[in-house]
Design a protein around this motif. Structure first.
Motif, PDB file in Angstrom:
ATOM      1  N   ALA A 266       1.050  -1.344   0.025  1.00  0.00           N
ATOM      2  CA  ALA A 266      -0.064   0.076  -0.108  1.00  0.00           C
ATOM      3  C   ALA A 266       0.738   1.184  -0.040  1.00  0.00           C
ATOM      4  O   ALA A 266       1.848   1.134   0.631  1.00  0.00           O
ATOM      5  CB  ALA A 266      -1.027  -0.124   1.232  1.00  0.00           C
ATOM      6  N   LEU A 267       0.586   2.320  -0.654  1.00  0.00           N
ATOM      7  CA  LEU A 267       1.299   3.598  -0.918  1.00  0.00           C
ATOM      8  C   LEU A 267       0.576   4.446   0.053  1.00  0.00           C
ATOM      9  O   LEU A 267      -0.477   4.703   0.080  1.00  0.00           O
ATOM     10  CB  LEU A 267       1.157   4.003  -2.236  1.00  0.00           C
ATOM     11  N   VAL A 290      -4.215   1.846  -2.641  1.00  0.00           N
ATOM     12  CA  VAL A 290      -4.284   0.534  -1.891  1.00  0.00           C
ATOM     13  C   VAL A 290      -4.615  -0.426  -2.789  1.00  0.00           C
ATOM     14  O   VAL A 290      -5.409  -0.357  -3.733  1.00  0.00           O
ATOM     15  CB  VAL A 290      -5.455   0.529  -0.586  1.00  0.00           C
ATOM     16  N   PRO A 291      -3.959  -1.743  -2.717  1.00  0.00           N
ATOM     17  CA  PRO A 291      -4.478  -2.837  -3.463  1.00  0.00           C
ATOM     18  C   PRO A 291      -5.510  -3.691  -2.940  1.00  0.00           C
ATOM     19  O   PRO A 291      -5.645  -3.876  -1.673  1.00  0.00           O
ATOM     20  CB  PRO A 291      -3.076  -3.661  -3.455  1.00  0.00           C
ATOM     21  N   THR A 292      -6.066  -4.505  -3.946  1.00  0.00           N
ATOM     22  CA  THR A 292      -7.473  -5.265  -3.445  1.00  0.00           C
ATOM     23  C   THR A 292      -6.682  -6.705  -3.197  1.00  0.00           C
ATOM     24  O   THR A 292      -5.372  -6.960  -3.523  1.00  0.00           O
ATOM     25  CB  THR A 292      -8.496  -5.460  -4.312  1.00  0.00           C
ATOM     26  N   VAL A 293      -7.606  -7.446  -2.523  1.00  0.00           N
ATOM     27  CA  VAL A 293      -6.941  -8.918  -2.676  1.00  0.00           C
ATOM     28  C   VAL A 293      -6.900  -9.564  -3.853  1.00  0.00           C
ATOM     29  O   VAL A 293      -7.391  -8.993  -4.806  1.00  0.00           O
ATOM     30  CB  VAL A 293      -7.796  -9.837  -1.540  1.00  0.00           C
ATOM     31  N   LEU A 294      -6.274 -10.656  -4.212  1.00  0.00           N
ATOM     32  CA  LEU A 294      -6.170 -11.283  -5.422  1.00  0.00           C
ATOM     33  C   LEU A 294      -7.523 -12.116  -5.744  1.00  0.00           C
ATOM     34  O   LEU A 294      -8.041 -12.531  -4.967  1.00  0.00           O
ATOM     35  CB  LEU A 294      -4.945 -12.387  -5.301  1.00  0.00           C
ATOM     36  N   TRP A 305      -6.743   4.632  -6.102  1.00  0.00           N
ATOM     37  CA  TRP A 305      -6.401   6.082  -5.516  1.00  0.00           C
ATOM     38  C   TRP A 305      -7.534   6.396  -4.426  1.00  0.00           C
ATOM     39  O   TRP A 305      -8.528   6.341  -4.713  1.00  0.00           O
ATOM     40  CB  TRP A 305      -6.125   7.137  -6.738  1.00  0.00           C
ATOM     41  N   GLU A 306      -6.808   7.000  -3.196  1.00  0.00           N
ATOM     42  CA  GLU A 306      -7.557   7.479  -2.512  1.00  0.00           C
ATOM     43  C   GLU A 306      -7.291   8.982  -1.752  1.00  0.00           C
ATOM     44  O   GLU A 306      -5.889   9.214  -1.712  1.00  0.00           O
ATOM     45  CB  GLU A 306      -7.716   6.441  -1.149  1.00  0.00           C
TER      46      GLU A 306
END
Length: 314
Positions: A266-267, A290-294, A305-306
Protein backbone atom coordinates in the motif's frame (compact mmCIF):
# COMPACT_ATOMS: atom_id res chain seq x y z
CA UNK A 1 17.66 22.28 -10.28
CA UNK A 2 16.76 18.80 -11.43
CA UNK A 3 19.24 16.94 -13.57
CA UNK A 4 17.28 15.63 -16.54
CA UNK A 5 18.23 12.16 -17.79
CA UNK A 6 21.73 12.63 -16.50
CA UNK A 7 22.40 11.00 -13.17
CA UNK A 8 21.39 8.40 -10.64
CA UNK A 9 21.37 9.20 -6.96
CA UNK A 10 21.54 6.74 -4.09
CA UNK A 11 19.78 7.86 -0.93
CA UNK A 12 19.06 6.32 2.45
CA UNK A 13 16.59 6.90 5.25
CA UNK A 14 15.80 5.17 8.54
CA UNK A 15 18.83 2.98 8.01
CA UNK A 16 17.42 1.35 4.86
CA UNK A 17 18.36 1.75 1.22
CA UNK A 18 15.65 3.78 -0.51
CA UNK A 19 16.74 3.30 -4.07
CA UNK A 20 18.66 4.53 -7.07
CA UNK A 21 16.68 7.42 -8.50
CA UNK A 22 17.27 7.94 -12.22
CA UNK A 23 15.94 11.30 -13.42
CA UNK A 24 13.80 11.50 -16.53
CA UNK A 25 11.97 14.27 -18.37
CA UNK A 26 8.29 14.82 -18.98
CA UNK A 27 7.36 17.47 -21.53
CA UNK A 28 5.85 20.48 -19.81
CA UNK A 29 6.36 19.06 -16.31
CA UNK A 30 9.17 18.56 -13.79
CA UNK A 31 11.67 15.80 -14.48
CA UNK A 32 10.84 12.56 -12.74
CA UNK A 33 11.99 9.03 -12.09
CA UNK A 34 10.67 5.71 -10.91
CA UNK A 35 12.75 4.51 -7.97
CA UNK A 36 12.51 1.26 -6.09
CA UNK A 37 10.35 0.51 -3.10
CA UNK A 38 11.24 2.96 -0.37
CA UNK A 39 10.41 0.75 2.55
CA UNK A 40 9.12 -2.79 2.66
CA UNK A 41 7.58 -2.40 6.10
CA UNK A 42 6.14 -5.36 7.97
CA UNK A 43 5.16 -7.94 5.39
CA UNK A 44 1.63 -9.26 5.67
CA UNK A 45 -0.36 -11.93 3.89
CA UNK A 46 -1.91 -11.69 0.45
CA UNK A 47 -5.25 -11.11 2.10
CA UNK A 48 -6.95 -14.32 1.04
CA UNK A 49 -8.88 -14.39 4.29
CA UNK A 50 -10.44 -10.96 3.67
CA UNK A 51 -14.09 -10.29 3.05
CA UNK A 52 -15.64 -10.91 -0.34
CA UNK A 53 -15.51 -8.42 -3.15
CA UNK A 54 -19.15 -7.50 -2.85
CA UNK A 55 -18.06 -4.77 -0.47
CA UNK A 56 -15.66 -3.17 -2.94
CA UNK A 57 -16.22 -1.18 -6.10
CA UNK A 58 -13.87 -3.44 -8.07
CA UNK A 59 -15.34 -6.67 -6.76
CA UNK A 60 -16.72 -7.83 -10.10
CA UNK A 61 -13.51 -9.61 -11.03
CA UNK A 62 -13.80 -13.36 -10.64
CA UNK A 63 -16.83 -15.44 -9.75
CA UNK A 64 -16.59 -14.61 -6.06
CA UNK A 65 -15.68 -10.97 -6.52
CA UNK A 66 -12.74 -11.44 -4.20
CA UNK A 67 -10.76 -8.58 -5.73
CA UNK A 68 -13.13 -6.02 -4.22
CA UNK A 69 -11.75 -6.22 -0.68
CA UNK A 70 -8.69 -4.28 0.38
CA UNK A 71 -5.68 -6.50 1.02
CA UNK A 72 -5.11 -6.54 4.81
CA UNK A 73 -1.70 -6.28 6.48
CA UNK A 74 -0.08 -4.85 3.37
CA UNK A 75 3.49 -3.69 3.45
CA UNK A 76 3.72 0.12 3.35
CA UNK A 77 5.66 2.10 0.76
CA UNK A 78 6.05 5.81 0.12
CA UNK A 79 5.80 5.32 -3.65
CA UNK A 80 4.56 1.83 -4.62
CA UNK A 81 1.14 0.16 -4.52
CA UNK A 82 0.41 -3.30 -5.87
CA UNK A 83 2.09 -6.68 -5.47
CA UNK A 84 5.59 -8.11 -5.45
CA UNK A 85 6.79 -11.71 -5.37
CA UNK A 86 10.11 -12.69 -3.89
CA UNK A 87 12.21 -15.62 -2.76
CA UNK A 88 10.34 -18.06 -0.54
CA UNK A 89 12.20 -19.36 2.49
CA UNK A 90 15.88 -20.19 2.01
CA UNK A 91 15.55 -21.22 -1.64
CA UNK A 92 17.13 -18.66 -3.96
CA UNK A 93 14.99 -18.22 -7.03
CA UNK A 94 15.62 -15.97 -9.98
CA UNK A 95 12.60 -14.58 -11.80
CA UNK A 96 13.42 -14.33 -15.48
CA UNK A 97 10.06 -13.25 -16.89
CA UNK A 98 7.18 -11.14 -15.58
CA UNK A 99 4.01 -10.25 -17.46
CA UNK A 100 0.85 -8.31 -16.82
CA UNK A 101 -1.96 -6.36 -18.47
CA UNK A 102 -3.80 -3.20 -17.41
CA UNK A 103 -6.10 -0.56 -18.84
CA UNK A 104 -4.37 2.82 -19.00
CA UNK A 105 -6.36 4.90 -16.52
CA UNK A 106 -7.57 8.44 -17.13
CA UNK A 107 -6.15 10.93 -14.67
CA UNK A 108 -8.21 13.73 -13.11
CA UNK A 109 -6.35 17.04 -13.32
CA UNK A 110 -6.74 20.32 -11.46
CA UNK A 111 -5.15 23.53 -12.84
CA UNK A 112 -2.32 24.65 -10.61
CA UNK A 113 -1.50 21.16 -9.39
CA UNK A 114 0.98 18.91 -11.20
CA UNK A 115 0.54 15.22 -10.34
CA UNK A 116 2.02 11.96 -11.59
CA UNK A 117 1.16 8.27 -11.72
CA UNK A 118 2.97 5.35 -13.33
CA UNK A 119 1.87 1.75 -13.95
CA UNK A 120 4.34 -1.01 -14.68
CA UNK A 121 5.65 -4.54 -14.38
CA UNK A 122 9.26 -5.24 -13.54
CA UNK A 123 12.02 -7.43 -12.20
CA UNK A 124 14.17 -6.66 -9.17
CA UNK A 125 14.37 -3.63 -6.93
CA UNK A 126 12.36 -4.98 -4.00
CA UNK A 127 15.21 -5.81 -1.61
CA UNK A 128 16.83 -2.90 0.22
CA UNK A 129 20.20 -4.23 -0.96
CA UNK A 130 19.15 -4.18 -4.60
CA UNK A 131 21.08 -1.98 -7.04
CA UNK A 132 19.05 -2.63 -10.18
CA UNK A 133 15.45 -2.62 -11.38
CA UNK A 134 14.17 -3.49 -14.85
CA UNK A 135 10.68 -2.12 -15.61
CA UNK A 136 8.33 -1.03 -18.39
CA UNK A 137 4.98 0.72 -18.27
CA UNK A 138 2.77 3.70 -18.95
CA UNK A 139 2.16 7.00 -17.24
CA UNK A 140 -0.87 9.21 -16.57
CA UNK A 141 0.24 12.69 -15.48
CA UNK A 142 -1.15 16.19 -15.03
CA UNK A 143 0.75 19.35 -15.90
CA UNK A 144 0.45 22.38 -13.65
CA UNK A 145 -1.85 23.87 -16.31
CA UNK A 146 -4.34 21.05 -15.72
CA UNK A 147 -3.58 19.30 -19.01
CA UNK A 148 -3.34 15.50 -19.09
CA UNK A 149 -0.22 13.73 -20.38
CA UNK A 150 -0.08 10.04 -21.28
CA UNK A 151 3.09 8.19 -22.24
CA UNK A 152 4.96 4.89 -22.34
CA UNK A 153 8.47 4.24 -21.03
CA UNK A 154 11.02 1.71 -19.84
CA UNK A 155 13.81 1.98 -17.33
CA UNK A 156 16.92 0.04 -16.34
CA UNK A 157 17.87 1.46 -12.95
CA UNK A 158 20.37 3.04 -12.36
CA UNK A 159 20.10 4.29 -15.97
CA UNK A 160 17.67 7.06 -16.82
CA UNK A 161 14.07 6.38 -17.81
CA UNK A 162 13.43 6.30 -21.56
CA UNK A 163 10.14 7.58 -23.02
CA UNK A 164 9.16 5.55 -26.09
CA UNK A 165 7.23 6.52 -29.21
CA UNK A 166 4.17 4.43 -28.43
CA UNK A 167 1.08 6.64 -28.08
CA UNK A 168 -1.08 5.87 -25.05
CA UNK A 169 -4.64 7.01 -24.47
CA UNK A 170 -6.84 6.41 -21.43
CA UNK A 171 -8.83 3.24 -21.87
CA UNK A 172 -6.17 1.50 -23.96
CA UNK A 173 -5.46 -2.11 -22.98
CA UNK A 174 -1.72 -2.39 -22.27
CA UNK A 175 0.19 -5.69 -22.10
CA UNK A 176 3.77 -5.72 -20.81
CA UNK A 177 6.54 -8.29 -20.50
CA UNK A 178 10.00 -7.99 -19.00
CA UNK A 179 12.35 -10.89 -19.69
CA UNK A 180 15.89 -11.35 -18.41
CA UNK A 181 18.37 -13.30 -20.50
CA UNK A 182 22.12 -13.68 -20.15
CA UNK A 183 23.52 -10.16 -20.28
CA UNK A 184 20.35 -8.52 -21.63
CA UNK A 185 16.81 -7.43 -20.83
CA UNK A 186 13.98 -7.85 -23.35
CA UNK A 187 11.09 -5.39 -23.08
CA UNK A 188 7.76 -5.89 -24.83
CA UNK A 189 4.91 -3.39 -24.55
CA UNK A 190 1.75 -3.81 -26.61
CA UNK A 191 -1.29 -1.57 -26.93
CA UNK A 192 -4.00 -4.11 -27.69
CA UNK A 193 -6.48 -1.34 -28.44
CA UNK A 194 -4.49 0.29 -31.24
CA UNK A 195 -2.29 -2.65 -32.26
CA UNK A 196 0.91 -0.67 -31.69
CA UNK A 197 3.79 -2.45 -29.96
CA UNK A 198 7.36 -2.06 -28.81
CA UNK A 199 10.06 -4.74 -28.59
CA UNK A 200 13.52 -3.88 -27.32
CA UNK A 201 16.52 -6.03 -26.39
CA UNK A 202 19.03 -4.04 -24.34
CA UNK A 203 22.40 -5.17 -23.02
CA UNK A 204 22.32 -4.92 -19.23
CA UNK A 205 24.80 -6.71 -17.00
CA UNK A 206 24.00 -7.91 -13.48
CA UNK A 207 20.24 -7.45 -13.67
CA UNK A 208 18.32 -7.96 -10.44
CA UNK A 209 16.06 -10.99 -10.82
CA UNK A 210 15.34 -11.68 -7.13
CA UNK A 211 11.82 -10.28 -7.28
CA UNK A 212 9.00 -9.39 -9.66
CA UNK A 213 6.39 -6.62 -9.36
CA UNK A 214 3.07 -5.26 -10.67
CA UNK A 215 2.88 -1.66 -9.48
CA UNK A 216 1.03 1.64 -9.52
CA UNK A 217 3.54 4.28 -8.47
CA UNK A 218 4.02 7.89 -7.52
CA UNK A 219 7.19 8.79 -9.51
CA UNK A 220 9.99 10.81 -7.95
CA UNK A 221 12.05 13.82 -8.90
CA UNK A 222 15.80 13.82 -8.36
CA UNK A 223 18.32 16.61 -8.03
CA UNK A 224 21.60 17.42 -6.31
CA UNK A 225 19.87 17.18 -2.92
CA UNK A 226 18.51 13.69 -3.53
CA UNK A 227 15.13 12.34 -4.60
CA UNK A 228 11.61 12.89 -3.32
CA UNK A 229 8.24 11.44 -4.23
CA UNK A 230 5.97 13.58 -6.39
CA UNK A 231 2.22 14.06 -5.74
CA UNK A 232 0.29 11.01 -6.86
CA UNK A 233 -2.24 11.70 -9.60
CA UNK A 234 -5.91 10.80 -9.16
CA UNK A 235 -6.04 7.81 -11.52
CA UNK A 236 -9.19 6.36 -9.98
CA UNK A 237 -8.71 2.59 -10.19
CA UNK A 238 -6.35 0.51 -12.29
CA UNK A 239 -6.82 -3.25 -12.59
CA UNK A 240 -3.94 -5.60 -13.34
CA UNK A 241 -4.81 -8.92 -14.99
CA UNK A 242 -2.84 -11.82 -16.43
CA UNK A 243 -0.10 -11.37 -13.82
CA UNK A 244 2.35 -14.23 -14.24
CA UNK A 245 5.98 -14.92 -13.49
CA UNK A 246 8.58 -17.50 -14.54
CA UNK A 247 11.76 -18.55 -12.77
CA UNK A 248 15.18 -19.47 -14.11
CA UNK A 249 14.36 -23.10 -13.30
CA UNK A 250 11.33 -22.93 -15.60
CA UNK A 251 8.67 -22.78 -12.89
CA UNK A 252 5.64 -20.70 -13.86
CA UNK A 253 2.72 -19.34 -11.91
CA UNK A 254 0.60 -16.43 -10.81
CA UNK A 255 1.25 -14.04 -7.94
CA UNK A 256 -0.34 -16.37 -5.38
CA UNK A 257 1.70 -19.47 -6.27
CA UNK A 258 3.09 -21.19 -3.17
CA UNK A 259 6.43 -21.50 -4.96
CA UNK A 260 7.25 -17.93 -3.91
CA UNK A 261 6.04 -15.32 -1.42
CA UNK A 262 3.53 -12.66 -2.49
CA UNK A 263 3.60 -9.23 -0.80
CA UNK A 264 0.70 -6.74 -1.09
CA UNK A 265 1.93 -3.15 -0.95
CA UNK A 266 0.00 0.00 0.00
CA UNK A 267 1.24 3.49 -0.84
CA UNK A 268 1.08 6.04 1.98
CA UNK A 269 2.59 9.47 2.53
CA UNK A 270 4.91 8.98 5.48
CA UNK A 271 4.82 12.71 6.28
CA UNK A 272 1.17 12.32 7.26
CA UNK A 273 1.81 9.23 9.34
CA UNK A 274 5.08 9.39 11.32
CA UNK A 275 6.36 5.94 12.12
CA UNK A 276 4.15 4.26 9.53
CA UNK A 277 7.07 2.11 8.44
CA UNK A 278 7.08 0.43 11.85
CA UNK A 279 3.74 -1.36 11.57
CA UNK A 280 1.59 -3.13 8.96
CA UNK A 281 -0.82 -1.09 6.90
CA UNK A 282 -4.15 -0.75 8.66
CA UNK A 283 -6.26 2.40 8.32
CA UNK A 284 -7.29 3.21 4.75
CA UNK A 285 -7.27 6.90 5.65
CA UNK A 286 -3.46 6.86 5.65
CA UNK A 287 -3.14 5.53 2.12
CA UNK A 288 -2.84 7.25 -1.24
CA UNK A 289 -3.25 3.97 -3.13
CA UNK A 290 -4.31 0.55 -1.88
CA UNK A 291 -4.39 -2.88 -3.55
CA UNK A 292 -7.27 -5.32 -3.34
CA UNK A 293 -6.92 -8.99 -2.52
CA UNK A 294 -6.06 -11.25 -5.44
CA UNK A 295 -8.73 -13.01 -7.45
CA UNK A 296 -9.17 -16.78 -7.13
CA UNK A 297 -6.52 -17.47 -9.78
CA UNK A 298 -4.03 -15.15 -8.09
CA UNK A 299 -3.41 -13.23 -11.30
CA UNK A 300 -5.68 -10.18 -11.00
CA UNK A 301 -6.11 -7.32 -8.55
CA UNK A 302 -6.93 -3.62 -8.55
CA UNK A 303 -5.24 -0.55 -7.07
CA UNK A 304 -7.39 2.43 -6.11
CA UNK A 305 -6.34 6.02 -5.57
CA UNK A 306 -7.70 7.52 -2.37
CA UNK A 307 -7.80 11.00 -0.95
CA UNK A 308 -6.12 10.61 2.44
CA UNK A 309 -7.72 12.07 5.52
CA UNK A 310 -5.59 14.01 8.03
CA UNK A 311 -4.36 11.80 10.88
CA UNK A 312 -6.55 11.95 13.97
CA UNK A 313 -5.31 14.18 16.77
CA UNK A 314 -3.77 12.29 19.66
Amino acid sequence: MVNVRSRAIRITAAGALLGLCAAAALAGAPAQARPRLLHAGAVGTTGSSGTTGSTGSTGSTGSTGSTGATAPNASVSANWAGYAVRTSGTVVRHFTRVAGTWIAPAVTCTPGSATYSAFWVGLGGYATSSKHLEQIGTESDCGSNGVEHYSAWYELVPRASVTVALPVAPGDVIAAVVKATRGAIIFTLSDRTTGASLHRRIAFANADTTSAEWIAEAPSTCGAGGCHTLPLGDFGTVTFTGATVRTQAGLRGSISSTTWSAVPIALADRSRAPGIDRFPFGARALADAVPTVLDDAGSSFAVSWEQPAPPAAL
